[in-house]
Design a protein around this motif. Structure first.
Motif, short mmCIF file in Angstrom:
data_model
loop_
_atom_site.label_atom_id
_atom_site.label_comp_id
_atom_site.label_asym_id
_atom_site.label_seq_id
_atom_site.Cartn_x
_atom_site.Cartn_y
_atom_site.Cartn_z
N ASN A 132 0.82 -1.21 0.00
CA ASN A 132 0.00 0.00 0.00
C ASN A 132 0.86 1.26 0.00
N LEU A 133 1.93 1.27 0.79
CA LEU A 133 2.80 2.43 0.86
C LEU A 133 3.44 2.73 -0.49
N ILE A 134 3.98 1.71 -1.13
CA ILE A 134 4.64 1.92 -2.43
C ILE A 134 3.63 2.32 -3.49
N PHE A 135 2.44 1.73 -3.45
CA PHE A 135 1.38 2.17 -4.36
C PHE A 135 1.12 3.66 -4.18
N CYS A 136 1.05 4.11 -2.92
CA CYS A 136 0.80 5.53 -2.64
C CYS A 136 1.91 6.42 -3.19
N MET A 137 3.15 5.97 -3.05
CA MET A 137 4.27 6.75 -3.57
C MET A 137 4.19 6.91 -5.09
N PHE A 138 3.69 5.89 -5.77
CA PHE A 138 3.59 5.99 -7.23
C PHE A 138 2.32 6.73 -7.66
N ILE A 139 1.32 6.76 -6.82
CA ILE A 139 0.18 7.66 -7.10
C ILE A 139 0.67 9.10 -7.07
N VAL A 140 1.52 9.41 -6.09
CA VAL A 140 2.11 10.75 -6.02
C VAL A 140 2.94 11.03 -7.27
N GLN A 141 3.71 10.03 -7.71
CA GLN A 141 4.52 10.21 -8.91
C GLN A 141 3.64 10.45 -10.13
N ARG A 142 2.52 9.74 -10.22
CA ARG A 142 1.61 9.95 -11.35
C ARG A 142 1.05 11.37 -11.33
N ILE A 143 0.73 11.85 -10.14
CA ILE A 143 0.23 13.22 -10.01
C ILE A 143 1.30 14.22 -10.41
N CYS A 144 2.55 13.93 -10.03
CA CYS A 144 3.66 14.80 -10.45
C CYS A 144 3.77 14.84 -11.96
N VAL A 145 3.64 13.67 -12.59
CA VAL A 145 3.69 13.61 -14.06
C VAL A 145 2.59 14.48 -14.66
N GLU A 146 1.38 14.37 -14.12
CA GLU A 146 0.26 15.15 -14.67
C GLU A 146 0.45 16.64 -14.41
N ASN A 147 1.05 16.99 -13.27
CA ASN A 147 1.34 18.41 -13.01
C ASN A 147 2.26 18.98 -14.08
N ARG A 148 3.32 18.26 -14.38
CA ARG A 148 4.31 18.75 -15.34
C ARG A 148 3.77 18.73 -16.77
N ILE A 149 2.88 17.78 -17.05
CA ILE A 149 2.25 17.76 -18.36
C ILE A 149 1.31 18.96 -18.51
N ALA A 150 0.58 19.26 -17.45
CA ALA A 150 -0.37 20.38 -17.48
C ALA A 150 0.35 21.70 -17.75
N LYS A 151 1.55 21.83 -17.22
CA LYS A 151 2.32 23.05 -17.44
C LYS A 151 2.67 23.23 -18.91
N ARG A 152 2.85 22.10 -19.60
CA ARG A 152 3.19 22.15 -21.02
C ARG A 152 1.95 22.06 -21.90
N LYS A 153 0.76 21.92 -21.21
CA LYS A 153 -0.52 21.84 -21.91
C LYS A 153 -0.53 20.68 -22.90
N VAL A 154 -0.04 19.52 -22.42
CA VAL A 154 -0.06 18.31 -23.22
C VAL A 154 -1.27 17.49 -22.84
N ASP A 155 -1.92 16.88 -23.81
CA ASP A 155 -3.11 16.07 -23.54
C ASP A 155 -2.74 14.83 -22.75
N VAL A 156 -3.31 14.70 -21.54
CA VAL A 156 -2.99 13.56 -20.67
C VAL A 156 -3.41 12.25 -21.32
N SER A 157 -4.46 12.26 -22.10
CA SER A 157 -4.96 11.02 -22.71
C SER A 157 -3.98 10.42 -23.69
N LYS A 158 -2.96 11.20 -24.08
CA LYS A 158 -1.97 10.68 -25.04
C LYS A 158 -0.90 9.86 -24.34
N LEU A 159 -0.91 9.81 -23.03
CA LEU A 159 0.10 9.04 -22.30
C LEU A 159 -0.22 7.55 -22.33
#
Length: 386
Positions: free
Chosen positions: A359-386
């Motif tokens: 559960n802990l490691i899953f949570c850490m990678f949920i955070v990583q996924r959110i980080c990925v989406e944050n950085r994608i949003a800054k570049r205005k890249v479509d998340v659905s393309k990932l």
């Protein structure tokens, strides 16, 4: 549109810290459990080490190929199913569960055991994020605001009835502090605080009038936690005092890896709740302090990602995971230092435990996924393309 490299968008410092702490945790489980595996459980000295290694490798594998590649917006399709599954398994344990370590918390699945209450923590955090970040505004009922709190109370009570007071406290604290981090209108938040305070007051009155019958004898004994070395013959005094001895034995620089004496059954479960004193005994107080500072750095990275959240849902989930991890660290350390009653709460990355580790490691990678989406949003890249 060109496909984005997900790994290039991850928070590298957080990833490195998680990997380093996971490796240290595996090695400490090997050191702390080798003696008890032979003398107490009559198995080979690598038994707990190999199981923990399996948990960690499986968690990272599933996280990389599933969680890291699943957009957070899809969570709303699965979170209600996950909640029903958690509720169903918790009810099953209350009715049919068998006691292990004085609690009905585990469901045996072949050679492994599944602890639903551990996953309840992350599922509730995701539910809070999805509900208040997306669904709440779509519901017209004025009482819809309290739905997640009601669900959380039910899960809290089911875990408390196992009885697993430590996990119930973590669940209650995680939901409460995550809820406080949500930016609501003033009237809604004040109303919720009043209702919550009233519920706590009623529970406290019932608890007092019942003569503390809600607690088991073991839990009542744990309420006496001060000056553990004056109660060396008692279970809680014995464990905490031997933890103090481990801290003292380690000194500044430790006795050397693998050279702990307290793991020779002086600490009954040295590879679980009391693994930090074993680490300090072997590697020293300076290493222990640096390790704690590392926890603070990990939490800082998670909160930083939460603040940069591209939407409210993602920010709530990140804050909730930070609260969940903080409570585990604080409750474990305060318990082994006799600052609060001992509750049997594992410490992140160090303690042995399949459900907790996964559960802990899953949570850490949920955070990583959110980080990925944050950085994608800054570049205005479509998340659905990932």
């Amino acid at each position: 549109m060109r496909k984005i490299n997900i790994f290039s968008k991850m928070d590298k410092p957080l990833l490195i810290m998680c990997l380093v702490y996971s490796i240290i945790g595996i090695m400490m489980v090997l050191s702390a459990s080798s003696v008890s595996a032979v003398l107490k459980y009559d198995t080979n000295p690598y038994y707990f080490f190999l199981r923990q290694l399996t948990f960690v490798l499986a968690s990272y594998g599933l996280s990389i190929f599933i969680i890291l590649r699943t957009p957070v917006r899809k969570y709303k399709k699965y979170v209600h199913v996950a909640l029903l599954f958690i509720l169903g398994t918790l009810i099953y344990l209350i009715i049919y569960g068998e006691f292990t370590n004085s609690a009905r918390s585990w469901i045996d699945i072949g050679p492994f055991s599944f602890q639903p209450s551990e996953f309840a923590k992350s599922v509730l955090v995701v539910y809070l994020g999805v509900f208040y970040g997306e669904l709440y505004k779509k519901l017209r009922s004025k009482y819809a605001f309290f739905i997640p709190l009601g669900v959380s109370i039910v899960i809290f009570l089911l875990v408390f009835m196992q009885p697993d007071l430590g996990t119930a406290i973590i669940i209650g604290g995680t939901v409460f502090f995550t809820f406080l981090a949500i930016p609501f209108e003033g009237n809604q938040l004040i109303k919720t605080i009043k209702i919550t305070s009233g519920a706590v007051l009623v529970c406290g009155v019932v608890f007092i009038l019942s003569g503390s019958n809600f607690l088991t004898d073991m839990q009542k004994d744990r309420l006496t936690f001060r000056e553990p070395c004056t109660r060396y013959q008692e279970d809680t005094g014995y464990q905490v005092c031997n933890g103090f001895i481990a801290f003292n034995n380690g000194g500044l620089f430790g006795k050397g890896a693998g050279n702990s004496t307290q793991k020779y059954l002086y600490l009954p479960e040295a590879h679980t709740d009391f693994i930090f004193p074993i680490m300090v005994e072997e590697l020293g107080l300076i290493f222990g302090i640096v390790f704690i500072l590392g926890y603070i750095f990990i939490l800082y990275r998670i909160v930083k990602i939460a603040k940069e959240g591209c939407n409210l849902r993602n920010s709530i989930i990140c804050y909730g995971i930070a609260v969940y991890m903080t409570l585990h660290i604080v409750v474990n350390f305060c318990g082994i230092l006799a600052l609060i009653p001992l509750t049997g709460v594992p410490v992140p990355f160090l303690s042995y435990g399949g459900s907790f580790t996964v559960n802990l490691i899953f949570c850490m990678f949920i955070v990583q996924r959110i980080c990925v989406e944050n950085r994608i949003a800054k570049r205005k890249v479509d998340v659905s393309k990932l």
